[in-house]
Design an enzyme around this catalytic site. Structure first.
Site, PDB file in Angstrom:
ATOM      1  CE  LYS A  47       0.187   0.708   5.666  1.00 37.63           C
ATOM      2  NZ  LYS A  47      -1.197   0.406   6.099  1.00 37.63           N
ATOM      3  CD  GLN A  48       0.988   4.743   9.968  1.00 35.20           C
ATOM      4  OE1 GLN A  48       0.190   4.189   9.243  1.00 35.20           O
ATOM      5  NE2 GLN A  48       0.691   5.838  10.636  1.00 35.20           N
ATOM      6  CD1 TRP A  81      -5.558   5.695  13.249  1.00 38.82           C
ATOM      7  CD2 TRP A  81      -4.011   6.757  14.449  1.00 38.82           C
ATOM      8  NE1 TRP A  81      -4.326   5.280  12.790  1.00 38.82           N
ATOM      9  CE2 TRP A  81      -3.353   5.916  13.509  1.00 38.82           C
ATOM     10  CE3 TRP A  81      -3.238   7.517  15.321  1.00 38.82           C
ATOM     11  CZ2 TRP A  81      -1.962   5.829  13.425  1.00 38.82           C
ATOM     12  CZ3 TRP A  81      -1.844   7.429  15.234  1.00 38.82           C
ATOM     13  CH2 TRP A  81      -1.224   6.600  14.292  1.00 38.82           C
ATOM     14  CG  ASP A  82      -5.849   8.963   9.407  1.00 37.10           C
ATOM     15  OD1 ASP A  82      -5.819   7.978  10.159  1.00 37.10           O
ATOM     16  OD2 ASP A  82      -5.674   8.893   8.182  1.00 37.10           O
ATOM     17  CD  GLU A  99      -2.826  -0.078   9.518  1.00 35.58           C
ATOM     18  OE1 GLU A  99      -2.574   0.100   8.311  1.00 35.58           O
ATOM     19  OE2 GLU A  99      -3.874   0.308  10.065  1.00 35.58           O
TER      20      GLU A  99
END
Lengths: 768, 768
Positions: free
Chosen positions: B602-603, B359-360, B490
């Site tokens: 995480k992000q 999906w990046d 995640e």
């Protein structure tokens, strides 16, 4: 149901007719074991069709390097794996130059197999027509001695029925075996020597990494028409295999027989330099007694087991066969003689899952062994975990816990974790509670408190420490929570506040506190020794108390039930009966995410808590929870039906209880889960026993007395079982009309029957 | 930071001094690619030390059989894997009988590597003293042609500096290569023929299972002191390898040089019977132009890319080097020429992760390609997903969805899923939303609506169907929920109601509905064609609407924020700054369960939603959420710092924005994550570009106009970037004092600067 080829019989498992598609299933079902070793029912002679070869030595394992798709921090690098051991049962048979092989011969007739559970032996007979036209009649019988548990015996007879034949028996030993269940195709065995003489052979082989030194051995003798003969063999030894060739010129209708003795000796029981010597001694004993006497002793030993462990069921041969199969396999797997062993989920019948010890032992198996054997057997099982306490502390340390907190592994062979799904390994932590519960249960049943000051208290403290550290204080709710767990219902992963886990955690802490006080008061020197070791401070105890006093439980006011976990009611609550049958079993039909977000329950979860802690809830509460949860339960674990059978019986739902009973007792015989070829479900077999004794028999321990509320399914005319309670043997006979209690003991016994106190005099009988 | 050996330089990546411990890292950092093929910076000559050999052909993959610890229903059996391709760059060098090998020679001096990003080539030079005492001076230069993208060129010069020497160049081709990342040690390549003539060689090899036919080829020429010479070679061809031996007797200080041309042709671009013919044609072109002219063309082609894509930063050479490295690697990986390709997370620099599309691409890469290239490049990326729609529908069907619902895979090469953790494969479903968002984003930026009726609407409908079916109606809350997901963060698995996922799902449905209406009105024939295909009923649309109108969002009144998921506030909310540094990074220090029950992010997760849907929230709301979530964010994903940098800049927190910028732009150069030896983080490099353009530059599209709110970190004196907006090129120069906008276009352009409307005349400049 997958299969129904097993003939109903009260005492034997019988297969008639040869079907290559059933070979692997039958190899599981007809497995033999004697607690120290075991083997699948592989043929002695060569078989080139689909087969799963398996021979196992109790306690001998291999640390296989972990294989996962994506590594998660905290996985142990190696997992102990059940290890296929060298083969000693092999006897290839060459008839006029052609190997006898049921997969390739022209035809197989009159094939019959029998596992005689009453006497503890396996037999097989058939007539085969070979490609060369010769017809032979074969009958083989074998057993693994209960008394001499390093020894097995085989009698193999062959008759050429349509002509003379040159027949060669090739008894062999083979340590060049492999595991089906290997992660990296590693070699597991290292053969160090092959020693042979005229009639005996020995292979010394050690396991890689774990260095179990073993000697696999054999000796053969021969007869024609029952008259002993001597044949000089040719011997080949190479490639981890030693083969003897005994050639006989056999006339039509003569019986050519081989008797082969063999087995294993292991350095965990003997000095490793003495293995061959011990093996020779075993062979001496075997030869002296001979096959027939050994078989008589085998029958006597099994009779002794059955004398205590048998459950009879009248009027329902399949139910009778089922319960005896369960009791037989449990006794083949574990006899309680060796504190280093435990009850593997597949016993000696397969390799799957790795490891040998699950929470099944504490939650399901201990009651069976407690009631049908000397109480030392149960104590030995508790000691097994005591011996693993240091490893459990290490395991917890790897996951970031400290200060002596213990987390027992989900699956183990040597105290190390053998499972590698994070949602199980790291999160199915309720297993820790079952170990504490078993200590409680042992004391409740046996009245033997001594285990706790001697060993149990240290275990209880390690477990309580784990729960205190694992709980999270939620400032939001102002209570302690246990986040990110998998409960007994493995169809939920990483949930918050699984009620069963939270309840068990709180109970573990309180039970540990209670026993600390009691040991302090009653066993001051043990107390001093333990405290010196574990260094428990007052402030730590206060922390424990704070968690146990302020535990959060998910609850629904609307339904007046505890919720399996936070958010359970947000699911789409369609009951199993409203689910299209084509969708079952969901573990085969649905992708994992769909299972996880569904409300479906694999095995008792909240209800497991109600089973363990029955006394703490009234019957209406049980009924409310049973009525809420059972309709969402798919029973796709072998451990599910038994608990539900017991609770259904308690709630007087005898039809449901009976259905659950059949499902648990004939799970493997009828192959409900389509997987019997991989091995049997040994640990759930103890659940079958509980379904009768605790379910229909309604047996409980209450205030140091046995208590019964007996019921009987309408399909049965009568059933009976025996229990050993604190050294007294009580036999319970239940018929549709009445219940008898018979006591074998030197003193009278008080019983509660339907909540009324009854006293039975020694060696007397009371009818209710 | 793990390393700092890369010399700061505005245009080049430079390494000085030879260190065996840096070889694998440098092999990644100095990688070459031209969109069609690429290779790690492996040495041409033999190297027996630790190295990670990698050469890759875009779009050529291998379906490796899935490996997991425990199989979950729904896993695809095979996962497409980035495939190490035959080696064509190899030139072994034998000096007086001794192989030149930097790992084994006596000493290496003056070692220098340069990746010249401005001109697109890699050079390496060193002096080595061999074990035989001979000293040689080597300089090598190579590049992969941007214009002739099946061709690469190597110039390799060697000078014996302390004596005459017999030097043999051994250029070779080798298709006997393996993958580091293989599940079962399968053979991936099948060599069908080795064809050679005097100076050319060709290896035809096809991939197993996927049957990509390839021809790897080479031709070499020689000179001494720049004077061309002819040498008759000895040739060995065997074991999937063809080696030419060109021996020269070289006097002291003479320059012996080889020029080697080589590369790949693949049957996805040519008829498979013509591969050698095409390879020969490529060699003809190469020889005609020669190394020097090809290099000149290479410089020109890179100049053209930089002309549009360059970002300058004055006063901060490390920041300048960082952004150019990011832009260079993105252009080496993907140039938008081929609709079958995509932007692999490791580009042509490693094998890890498998698959090439995450999906990046949609969430991070499309803005970069939209603004720095022709808008067709972005459209091509959208078409890639359109071509995979049928596979996405199949993928959803495997998981139990129906009726054309589409779930795009988490990772893919050919439309099939390449990931095998259930918590990602089955549950990280927000990826589906990013694909719809990219369609919206493309239209917002380019104004090109035509993609939607032609292709996009079908994708939007498949995605909307998925979300509607994936939502669960909770009778408990009387709203729709999305249970059991993993969000962008995640470090949470199987949570209920991840706000980002729920918000995106609702938006996807509404956006699909909106476009169905618009296409119906404005493109009736497309509408008819699509409806005929997808068969959307009114009742289905009503079901969509019902979900989008009644979506549940977890929310905290106390904090006035949306919660990342249900139950987030029950965690122990200790911020990252209060976490002991020894515990970081938590993905290396903590076991997975501990990470999962922690609050650490995480992000960007909730904040990713605020990034995508910025317009739907005011600045105070953003600030409240940023202040709540960023303190729990550990930024352990390469995709994390850029979004936070943009938001920090928006909130005027320039120090924080700058810190995040450095972290994203020099992630690989400074090896923040200790893993650069495995390859580069290509997709997050687009995030670095966004940090400048959208972060510091504050560029947005608002109502069909570009809008800017420019800021500048105090560490910089000035920076500039260019964007292509709807065919007009706008250059933005920002200094501490002012901002200039320069327009290259035929028509004037309206801009919003700090919310004020400004008009720039064609080819004019405006200072603000």
């Amino acid at each position: 149901m997958n299969q129904d080829y097993i003939k109903p019989d009260n005492w034997s498992i019988i297969e008639e007719g040869f079907d290559v598609n059933r070979v692997k299933s039958s190899e599981s079902l007809f497995s033999l074991g004697n607690g120290a070793m075991g083997q699948r029912a592989n043929f002695e002679e060569q078989y080139s069709g689909p087969t799963f070869q398996g021979s196992y030595i109790a306690g001998v394992y291999y640390p296989d390097k972990t294989r996962v798709g994506w590594w998660k921090n905290g996985y142990p690098e190696y997992f102990a794996k059940v290890l296929n051991a060298p083969n000693w049962i092999g006897i290839n048979v060459i008839v006029n130059g052609e190997p006898l092989d049921l997969y390739t011969c022209k035809s197989v007739n009159h094939f019959r197999r029998e596992l005689n559970m009453q006497e503890g032996w396996l037999s097989r007979s058939f007539t085969a027509i070979l490609k060369n036209g010769l017809e032979v009649n074969v009958s083989a019988k074998r057993f693994l001695s209960l008394d001499l548990d390093e020894l097995g015996a085989i009698q193999y007879k062959i008759i050429p029925t349509n002509g003379d034949a040159e027949i060669t028996f090739q008894p062999y030993l083979d340590s060049g075996i492999t595991n089906e269940d290997t992660n990296w195709d590693d070699k597991f065995w290292d053969t160090s020597s092959i020693v042979q003489n005229d009639c005996q052979a020995f292979i010394e082989a050690k396991t890689m990494k774990t260095d179990f030194y073993t000697c696999t051995y054999m000796e053969s003798s021969f007869s024609i028409n029952a008259k002993p003969i001597t044949i000089n063999p040719e011997v080949q030894a190479a490639n981890n295999k030693v083969v003897y060739n005994y050639k006989g010129l056999i006339k039509q209708n003569q019986v050519f027989a081989i008797h082969k003795f063999g087995g294993y000796v292991v350095d965990s029981n003997h000095d490793k330099s003495e293995l061959i010597t011990v093996a020779k001694q075993n062979l001496e004993v075997a030869k002296e007694k001979g096959f027939d006497q050994l078989l008589e002793e085998q029958k006597a030993s099994w009779a002794k087991i059955w004398e205590m462990a048998d459950i009879t069921i009248d009027g329902d041969v399949k139910a009778q066969q089922g319960i005896r199969f369960n009791i037989f396999q449990l006794n083949q797997t574990y006899l309680g003689k060796d504190a280093r062993l435990n009850i593997g989920p597949k016993g000696f019948t397969g390799e799957k899952y790795g490891g040998s010890t699950y929470w099944d032992t504490e939650a399901y198996c201990i009651p069976f062994y407690m009631a049908t054997k000397d109480q030392n057997v149960a104590r030995t099982l508790l000691e097994y975990r005591y011996h693993h306490l240091d490893k459990a502390i290490e395991n917890a340390e790897k996951l970031g816990f400290k200060n002596g907190a213990a987390l027992y592994p989900m699956v183990t062979m040597n105290g190390e974790e053998c499972h590698n799904e994070w949602e199980i390994t790291f999160e199915e932590i309720h297993r820790n509670g079952a170990i504490a519960f078993a200590i409680f249960n042992y004391y409740r049943y046996t009245g033997d408190y001594s285990f706790i000051p001697e060993k149990g208290l240290e275990v209880l403290i390690g477990i309580a420490r784990f729960w205190q550290q694992r709980a999270t204080f939620s400032t939001n709710k102002n209570q302690y929570m246990i986040l990110g767990v998998t409960g007994p219902n493995e169809y939920e992963n990483n949930v918050n506040n699984n009620w069963y886990t939270n309840y068990l955690a709180q109970w573990c802490i309180e039970y540990a506190l209670e026993n600390i006080s009691q040991v302090k008061k009653e066993y001051p020197s043990d107390y001093a020794r333990i405290m010196d070791k574990v260094k428990l401070s007052d402030s730590e105890l206060k922390d424990w108390k704070s968690v146990s006093d302020n535990m959060y439980y998910p609850y629904s006011e609307k339904h007046d039930i505890f919720l399996q976990q936070d958010g359970f009611l947000d699911k789409e609550l369609i009951t199993v009966s409203d689910l299209d049958k084509s969708q079952r079993p969901i573990n085969q039909k649905w992708s994992w995410d769909r299972i996880l977000r569904s409300p479906y329950i694999k095995q008792a979860d909240v209800l497991q808590g109600f089973y363990f802690f029955e006394d703490q809830f009234d019957d209406e509460t049980l009924e409310r929870h049973f009525d809420f949860y059972e309709p969402f339960t798919v029973h796709e674990s072998s451990l599910s039906p038994c608990v539900h059978s017991i609770q259904a019986a308690k709630l007087d739902r005898m039809d449901q209880a009976y259905t659950f009973y059949l499902r648990t007792s004939r799970l493997d015989l009828d192959d409900y889960n389509h997987e019997v070829h991989e091995g049997l479900h040994i640990t759930s077999m103890a659940g079958t026993w509980m379904s009768i004794v605790e379910g229909f028999g309604g047996m409980r321990v209450s205030d140091n007395k046995l208590s019964f509320t007996t019921k009987i399914p309408e399909q049965w005319s009568a059933y009976s079982f025996k229990v050993n309670f604190r050294g007294k043997i009580l036999k319970v006979n239940v018929s549709q009309a009445e219940t008898n209690f018979e006591l074998e003991a030197n003193e009278a016994m008080e019983l509660l029957v339907n909540n009324k106190l009854i006293t039975i005099a020694p060696n007397n009988l009371v009818t209710v």
